[in-house]
Design a protein around this motif. Structure first.
Motif, PDB file in Angstrom:
ATOM      1  N   ALA A 109       0.840  -1.202   0.000  1.00  0.00           N
ATOM      2  CA  ALA A 109       0.000   0.000   0.000  1.00  0.00           C
ATOM      3  C   ALA A 109       0.872   1.247   0.000  1.00  0.00           C
ATOM      4  O   ALA A 109       0.567   2.239  -0.657  1.00  0.00           O
ATOM      5  CB  ALA A 109      -0.926   0.004   1.215  1.00  0.00           C
ATOM      6  N   VAL A 110       1.976   1.221   0.712  1.00  0.00           N
ATOM      7  CA  VAL A 110       2.899   2.363   0.733  1.00  0.00           C
ATOM      8  C   VAL A 110       3.580   2.495  -0.619  1.00  0.00           C
ATOM      9  O   VAL A 110       3.753   3.590  -1.134  1.00  0.00           O
ATOM     10  CB  VAL A 110       3.934   2.186   1.869  1.00  0.00           C
ATOM     11  N   ASP A 111       3.984   1.366  -1.230  1.00  0.00           N
ATOM     12  CA  ASP A 111       4.647   1.403  -2.523  1.00  0.00           C
ATOM     13  C   ASP A 111       3.737   1.958  -3.610  1.00  0.00           C
ATOM     14  O   ASP A 111       4.204   2.566  -4.567  1.00  0.00           O
ATOM     15  CB  ASP A 111       5.124   0.005  -2.922  1.00  0.00           C
ATOM     16  N   ALA A 112       2.425   1.731  -3.496  1.00  0.00           N
ATOM     17  CA  ALA A 112       1.496   2.236  -4.499  1.00  0.00           C
ATOM     18  C   ALA A 112       1.424   3.759  -4.456  1.00  0.00           C
ATOM     19  O   ALA A 112       1.168   4.401  -5.464  1.00  0.00           O
ATOM     20  CB  ALA A 112       0.115   1.636  -4.271  1.00  0.00           C
ATOM     21  N   ASP A 113       1.647   4.354  -3.279  1.00  0.00           N
ATOM     22  CA  ASP A 113       1.579   5.798  -3.133  1.00  0.00           C
ATOM     23  C   ASP A 113       2.857   6.493  -3.595  1.00  0.00           C
ATOM     24  O   ASP A 113       2.852   7.685  -3.833  1.00  0.00           O
ATOM     25  CB  ASP A 113       1.316   6.166  -1.664  1.00  0.00           C
ATOM     26  N   ILE A 114       3.965   5.775  -3.722  1.00  0.00           N
ATOM     27  CA  ILE A 114       5.236   6.374  -4.108  1.00  0.00           C
ATOM     28  C   ILE A 114       5.261   6.568  -5.617  1.00  0.00           C
ATOM     29  O   ILE A 114       4.950   5.664  -6.385  1.00  0.00           O
ATOM     30  CB  ILE A 114       6.415   5.481  -3.659  1.00  0.00           C
ATOM     31  N   SER A 115       5.680   7.755  -6.042  1.00  0.00           N
ATOM     32  CA  SER A 115       5.758   8.040  -7.465  1.00  0.00           C
ATOM     33  C   SER A 115       7.003   7.381  -8.058  1.00  0.00           C
ATOM     34  O   SER A 115       7.870   6.891  -7.347  1.00  0.00           O
ATOM     35  CB  SER A 115       5.796   9.546  -7.691  1.00  0.00           C
ATOM     36  N   PRO A 155       8.962   5.072 -21.442  1.00  0.00           N
ATOM     37  CA  PRO A 155       9.697   6.304 -21.783  1.00  0.00           C
ATOM     38  C   PRO A 155       9.828   7.264 -20.594  1.00  0.00           C
ATOM     39  O   PRO A 155      10.866   7.893 -20.414  1.00  0.00           O
ATOM     40  CB  PRO A 155       8.855   6.938 -22.895  1.00  0.00           C
ATOM     41  N   GLN A 156       8.772   7.362 -19.787  1.00  0.00           N
ATOM     42  CA  GLN A 156       8.849   8.235 -18.612  1.00  0.00           C
ATOM     43  C   GLN A 156       9.884   7.697 -17.624  1.00  0.00           C
ATOM     44  O   GLN A 156      10.635   8.465 -17.040  1.00  0.00           O
ATOM     45  CB  GLN A 156       7.491   8.335 -17.922  1.00  0.00           C
ATOM     46  N   GLY A 157       9.966   6.390 -17.454  1.00  0.00           N
ATOM     47  CA  GLY A 157      10.951   5.778 -16.568  1.00  0.00           C
ATOM     48  C   GLY A 157      12.369   6.061 -17.038  1.00  0.00           C
ATOM     49  O   GLY A 157      13.260   6.344 -16.243  1.00  0.00           O
TER      50      GLY A 157
END
Length: 166
Positions: free
Chosen positions: A8-14, A38-40
């Motif tokens: 759940a915490v990892d999902a909130d991290i951009s 491409p964004q990565g």
């Protein structure tokens, strides 16, 4: 339970935060699947450019005078952060005063026999035997004759030097 909370915490991290944390060594998980987009790739390149610019002054871009002027105006326009006045607690003042009084009383109690002077022994102490009254002249002569063996007092001197006792 921890895995569910961590996901759940990892999902909130951009993506930017996860790349930064991975580059700082704070995250041990594999983020390469996020970098395939491409964004990565742009995020990866940007963070490496930032790191290279921080390590090498030749790669850093010097800002113009107009940028410095805009930054100065923006800083002047910000509201100052005003911290509230610290309130002095009467309880804290009372406790610190009590600590000072206790320290002075302790020093006075310990130093009282030295300050008052008086005799070396208290008045209520009874003397059971007095060595000076029962000393015989023969004992005094004996001690004087053997003072070189015993030293200046009856207590034997001990040395703690490394080779003195061997």
């Amino acid at each position: 339970m921890q895995t569910a909370a961590k996901s759940a915490v990892d999902a909130d991290i951009s993506l930017e935060e996860s790349v930064s944390a991975w580059m700082d060594g704070e995250v041990s998980e594999d983020i390469f699947h996020d970098l395939a987009s491409p964004q990565g790739r742009r995020t990866w390149d940007t963070y490496h450019l930032i790191g290279d610019a921080l390590r090498n002054a030749d790669l850093a871009v010097n800002p113009s005078a107009a940028f410095h002027a805009r930054l100065s105006r923006a800083l002047d326009a910000e509201l100052p952060i005003v911290a509230p006045q610290r309130r002095r607690s009467p309880l804290r003042l009372g406790l610190s005063g009590l600590a000072v009084v206790a320290a002075v009383a302790t020093v006075a109690w310990v130093a009282q026999p030295y300050i008052m002077g008086g005799s070396s022994r208290p008045a209520d102490t009874r003397v059971l035997a007095d060595a000076s009254a029962s000393e015989t002249p023969g004992l005094r002569d004996y001690l004087e004759a053997h003072r070189q063996m015993a030293g200046p007092s009856a207590v034997r001197q001990v040395s703690f030097d490394a080779g003195a006792g061997r």
